[in-house]
Write a protein that holds these residues in place. Structure first.
Motif, PDB file in Angstrom:
ATOM      1  N   GLY A   1      36.652   1.740 -17.099  1.00  0.00           N
ATOM      2  CA  GLY A   1      36.137   0.791 -18.122  1.00  0.00           C
ATOM      3  C   GLY A   1      36.270   1.804 -19.662  1.00  0.00           C
ATOM      4  N   VAL A   2      35.908   2.792 -20.137  1.00  0.00           N
ATOM      5  CA  VAL A   2      36.330   3.280 -21.020  1.00  0.00           C
ATOM      6  C   VAL A   2      37.728   3.074 -21.955  1.00  0.00           C
ATOM      7  CG1 VAL A   2      36.722   5.695 -22.199  1.00  0.00           C
ATOM      8  CG2 VAL A   2      34.633   4.846 -21.757  1.00  0.00           C
ATOM      9  N   ASP A   3      39.300   3.845 -20.653  1.00  0.00           N
ATOM     10  CA  ASP A   3      40.507   3.920 -19.745  1.00  0.00           C
ATOM     11  C   ASP A   3      40.856   2.232 -20.803  1.00  0.00           C
ATOM     12  OD1 ASP A   3      40.701   5.637 -19.659  1.00  0.00           O
ATOM     13  OD2 ASP A   3      41.129   5.936 -17.647  1.00  0.00           O
ATOM     14  N   ARG A   4      40.054   0.933 -20.069  1.00  0.00           N
ATOM     15  CA  ARG A   4      40.655  -0.157 -20.388  1.00  0.00           C
ATOM     16  C   ARG A   4      40.112  -0.451 -22.284  1.00  0.00           C
ATOM     17  NH1 ARG A   4      38.359  -1.274 -15.716  1.00  0.00           N
ATOM     18  NH2 ARG A   4      36.050  -1.828 -16.123  1.00  0.00           N
ATOM     19  N   LEU A   5      39.554  -0.352 -22.156  1.00  0.00           N
ATOM     20  CA  LEU A   5      38.367   0.161 -23.984  1.00  0.00           C
ATOM     21  C   LEU A   5      39.419   0.944 -24.618  1.00  0.00           C
ATOM     22  CD1 LEU A   5      36.279  -1.166 -25.486  1.00  0.00           C
ATOM     23  CD2 LEU A   5      35.333   1.242 -25.823  1.00  0.00           C
ATOM     24  N   PHE A   6      39.813   1.664 -24.542  1.00  0.00           N
ATOM     25  CA  PHE A   6      41.240   1.813 -25.658  1.00  0.00           C
ATOM     26  C   PHE A   6      42.208   1.763 -25.626  1.00  0.00           C
ATOM     27  CE2 PHE A   6      38.822   7.551 -24.574  1.00  0.00           C
ATOM     28  CZ  PHE A   6      38.279   6.448 -25.697  1.00  0.00           C
ATOM     29  N   GLY A   7      42.661   0.708 -24.158  1.00  0.00           N
ATOM     30  CA  GLY A   7      43.647   0.356 -24.156  1.00  0.00           C
ATOM     31  C   GLY A   7      43.666  -0.689 -24.638  1.00  0.00           C
ATOM     32  N   LYS A   8      42.364  -1.979 -25.440  1.00  0.00           N
ATOM     33  CA  LYS A   8      42.399  -2.504 -25.996  1.00  0.00           C
ATOM     34  C   LYS A   8      42.364  -2.719 -27.514  1.00  0.00           C
ATOM     35  CE  LYS A   8      39.212  -7.205 -25.333  1.00  0.00           C
ATOM     36  NZ  LYS A   8      38.668  -7.647 -24.907  1.00  0.00           N
ATOM     37  N   HIS A   9      41.949  -1.532 -27.704  1.00  0.00           N
ATOM     38  CA  HIS A   9      41.368  -0.808 -29.083  1.00  0.00           C
ATOM     39  C   HIS A   9      42.221   0.398 -29.188  1.00  0.00           C
ATOM     40  CE1 HIS A   9      38.706  -4.220 -29.330  1.00  0.00           C
ATOM     41  NE2 HIS A   9      38.025  -3.923 -28.371  1.00  0.00           N
ATOM     42  N   PRO A  10      43.071   0.247 -29.318  1.00  0.00           N
ATOM     43  CA  PRO A  10      44.099   2.211 -29.605  1.00  0.00           C
ATOM     44  C   PRO A  10      44.148   2.374 -30.666  1.00  0.00           C
ATOM     45  CG  PRO A  10      45.635  -0.324 -29.705  1.00  0.00           C
ATOM     46  CD  PRO A  10      44.172  -0.727 -29.223  1.00  0.00           C
ATOM     47  N   ALA A  11      43.142   1.165 -32.118  1.00  0.00           N
ATOM     48  CA  ALA A  11      42.637   2.429 -33.173  1.00  0.00           C
ATOM     49  C   ALA A  11      42.019   3.506 -32.660  1.00  0.00           C
ATOM     50  CB  ALA A  11      42.569   0.698 -34.213  1.00  0.00           C
ATOM     51  N   LEU A  12      40.974   2.721 -31.684  1.00  0.00           N
ATOM     52  CA  LEU A  12      40.089   3.850 -31.686  1.00  0.00           C
ATOM     53  C   LEU A  12      40.444   5.129 -31.487  1.00  0.00           C
ATOM     54  CD1 LEU A  12      37.723   1.925 -29.577  1.00  0.00           C
ATOM     55  CD2 LEU A  12      37.145   2.707 -31.737  1.00  0.00           C
ATOM     56  N   LEU A  13      41.717   5.218 -30.401  1.00  0.00           N
ATOM     57  CA  LEU A  13      42.589   6.846 -30.033  1.00  0.00           C
ATOM     58  C   LEU A  13      43.172   7.628 -31.533  1.00  0.00           C
ATOM     59  CD1 LEU A  13      44.564   5.547 -27.192  1.00  0.00           C
ATOM     60  CD2 LEU A  13      41.952   7.083 -27.044  1.00  0.00           C
ATOM     61  N   LYS A  14      43.214   6.771 -32.843  1.00  0.00           N
ATOM     62  CA  LYS A  14      43.366   6.821 -33.893  1.00  0.00           C
ATOM     63  C   LYS A  14      42.575   8.145 -34.622  1.00  0.00           C
ATOM     64  CE  LYS A  14      47.370   4.328 -34.354  1.00  0.00           C
ATOM     65  NZ  LYS A  14      48.181   3.036 -34.965  1.00  0.00           N
ATOM     66  N   LYS A  15      41.253   7.083 -34.018  1.00  0.00           N
ATOM     67  CA  LYS A  15      40.086   7.913 -35.183  1.00  0.00           C
ATOM     68  C   LYS A  15      39.678   9.286 -34.357  1.00  0.00           C
ATOM     69  CE  LYS A  15      38.415   3.867 -36.813  1.00  0.00           C
ATOM     70  NZ  LYS A  15      37.685   3.074 -37.188  1.00  0.00           N
ATOM     71  N   LEU A  16      40.530  10.032 -33.371  1.00  0.00           N
ATOM     72  CA  LEU A  16      39.430  10.558 -32.670  1.00  0.00           C
ATOM     73  C   LEU A  16      40.268  12.168 -32.053  1.00  0.00           C
ATOM     74  CD1 LEU A  16      36.898   8.341 -30.168  1.00  0.00           C
ATOM     75  CD2 LEU A  16      36.224   9.841 -32.128  1.00  0.00           C
ATOM     76  N   ARG A  17      40.076  13.405 -31.879  1.00  0.00           N
ATOM     77  CA  ARG A  17      41.211  14.084 -31.954  1.00  0.00           C
ATOM     78  C   ARG A  17      41.170  14.279 -30.384  1.00  0.00           C
ATOM     79  NH1 ARG A  17      38.034  18.270 -35.165  1.00  0.00           N
ATOM     80  NH2 ARG A  17      38.632  17.691 -37.511  1.00  0.00           N
ATOM     81  N   GLN A  18      40.032  14.064 -29.729  1.00  0.00           N
ATOM     82  CA  GLN A  18      40.892  13.737 -28.586  1.00  0.00           C
ATOM     83  C   GLN A  18      39.647  13.094 -27.853  1.00  0.00           C
ATOM     84  OE1 GLN A  18      39.568  18.507 -27.693  1.00  0.00           O
ATOM     85  NE2 GLN A  18      41.600  18.652 -27.280  1.00  0.00           N
ATOM     86  N   PRO A  19      40.148  11.955 -27.806  1.00  0.00           N
ATOM     87  CA  PRO A  19      39.907  10.501 -27.366  1.00  0.00           C
ATOM     88  C   PRO A  19      38.911  10.837 -25.660  1.00  0.00           C
ATOM     89  CG  PRO A  19      41.500  10.134 -27.966  1.00  0.00           C
ATOM     90  CD  PRO A  19      41.480  11.342 -28.423  1.00  0.00           C
ATOM     91  N   GLN A  20      39.583  11.452 -25.263  1.00  0.00           N
ATOM     92  CA  GLN A  20      38.990  11.055 -23.612  1.00  0.00           C
ATOM     93  C   GLN A  20      37.963  12.333 -23.296  1.00  0.00           C
ATOM     94  OE1 GLN A  20      40.014   9.386 -21.343  1.00  0.00           O
ATOM     95  NE2 GLN A  20      41.325   8.193 -22.455  1.00  0.00           N
ATOM     96  N   LYS A  21      38.341  13.696 -23.826  1.00  0.00           N
ATOM     97  CA  LYS A  21      37.604  14.884 -23.909  1.00  0.00           C
ATOM     98  C   LYS A  21      35.657  14.395 -24.947  1.00  0.00           C
ATOM     99  CE  LYS A  21      36.917  19.485 -24.479  1.00  0.00           C
ATOM    100  NZ  LYS A  21      37.344  20.888 -25.561  1.00  0.00           N
ATOM    101  N   THR A  22      35.878  13.883 -26.322  1.00  0.00           N
ATOM    102  CA  THR A  22      35.448  13.330 -27.364  1.00  0.00           C
ATOM    103  C   THR A  22      33.697  12.351 -26.572  1.00  0.00           C
ATOM    104  OG1 THR A  22      36.384  13.643 -28.531  1.00  0.00           O
ATOM    105  CG2 THR A  22      34.791  12.476 -29.413  1.00  0.00           C
ATOM    106  N   TRP A  23      34.550  11.039 -25.695  1.00  0.00           N
ATOM    107  CA  TRP A  23      33.625  10.259 -25.277  1.00  0.00           C
ATOM    108  C   TRP A  23      32.907  11.099 -24.299  1.00  0.00           C
ATOM    109  CZ3 TRP A  23      32.669   8.279 -20.504  1.00  0.00           C
ATOM    110  CH2 TRP A  23      33.498   8.202 -19.323  1.00  0.00           C
ATOM    111  N   VAL A  24      33.233  11.804 -23.246  1.00  0.00           N
ATOM    112  CA  VAL A  24      32.671  12.796 -22.354  1.00  0.00           C
ATOM    113  C   VAL A  24      31.580  13.570 -22.751  1.00  0.00           C
ATOM    114  CG1 VAL A  24      32.552  14.189 -20.191  1.00  0.00           C
ATOM    115  CG2 VAL A  24      34.433  12.687 -20.289  1.00  0.00           C
ATOM    116  N   SER A  25      31.678  14.149 -24.094  1.00  0.00           N
ATOM    117  CA  SER A  25      31.480  15.042 -24.542  1.00  0.00           C
ATOM    118  C   SER A  25      29.970  14.979 -25.273  1.00  0.00           C
ATOM    119  CB  SER A  25      31.572  16.691 -26.096  1.00  0.00           C
ATOM    120  OG  SER A  25      31.897  15.003 -26.158  1.00  0.00           O
TER     121      SER A  25
END
Length: 174
Positions: free
Chosen positions: A133-157
C-alpha cells in the motif's frame, strides 16, 4: 511600530468578521482567513495577528475560535500529530488535580521517534504487510519521494510513533 486594527467587513453571507491586527496581509493568507470565516463552526470572529501568514490549511498567526469543535491541525498536519479526541465515561471531577502520572503512562505506551521503539523487529514485520500500500502511495504521489532522504526506510522507522522529536511538554510540570 504601532499595530492598526482593520476589520474585514465585506464578509460573504454566512461568514463571521475577520479582525486583522496588522496593515499587511499577503493575498493568499487573506483568502485563507475569508475561507475559515465561512465555516459553520466559527464563533464570533476570526482574528489575524501581526505575524499572520499562509499556512497549509489555515493561516499561521490567527485565532480561530470554534463552537462544539476542535481543529488540532488547522495550520499544518504536524500541529495535530498524535492528537486524538476520545469520549470516555470519566467526568472532570473524577480526575486527579495533577495529570502528570496519566500523561507519563500514555507517553510510555506511545513511542516518540525511531529511538523509542524497543521492538524494532516487530515493527518491521508489521510494516511488511503495509509495504504494498505504501508503494502504491509513493507511486501515486511521487513528490513524497523527493521530500524524504530515504523514503522506504523513513516510513518504517516512524511507523507507530509521533515523529522524530521529543515533545516540548516533557519537562513541564503535571
Amino acid at each position: 511600530m504601532p499595530v492598526k486594527m482593520a476589520l474585514y467587513k465585506s464578509a460573504p453571507q454566512g461568514s463571521v468578521p475577520v479582525k486583522i491586527y496588522t496593515d499587511k496581509v499577503e493575498p493568499a493568507a487573506l483568502q485563507q482567513l475569508k475561507n475559515i470565516a465561512q465555516l459553520p463552526i466559527i464563533h464570533s470572529h476570526v482574528a489575524a495577528m501581526p505575524d499572520v501568514h499562509l499556512g497549509k490549511g489555515a493561516t499561521v498567526g490567527s485565532v480561530i475560535p470554534t463552537v462544539s469543535a476542535i481543529i488540532p491541525s488547522a495550520v499544518g498536519v504536524d500541529i495535530g500529530c498524535g492528537m486524538n479526541a476520545v469520549r470516555t465515561s470519566l467526568h472532570a471531577h473524577e480526575l486527579p488535580d495533577n495529570l502528570k502520572a496519566l500523561r507519563e503512562a500514555i507517553e510510555v505506551k506511545v513511542p516518540i521517534g525511531q529511538g523509542r521503539h524497543k521492538m524494532i523487529s516487530a515493527r518491521e514485520s508489521a510494516c511488511k504487510l503495509l509495504a504494498p500500500g505504501v508503494d502504491r502511495l509513493f507511486g501515486k504521489h511521487p513528490a513524497l519521494l523527493k521530500k524524504l532522504r530515504q523514503p522506504q526506510k523513513t516510513w518504517v522507522s516512524q511507523m507507530g510513533t509521533l515523529g522524530g522529536r521529543q515533545p516540548l511538554y516533557r519537562d513541564l510540570p503535571g
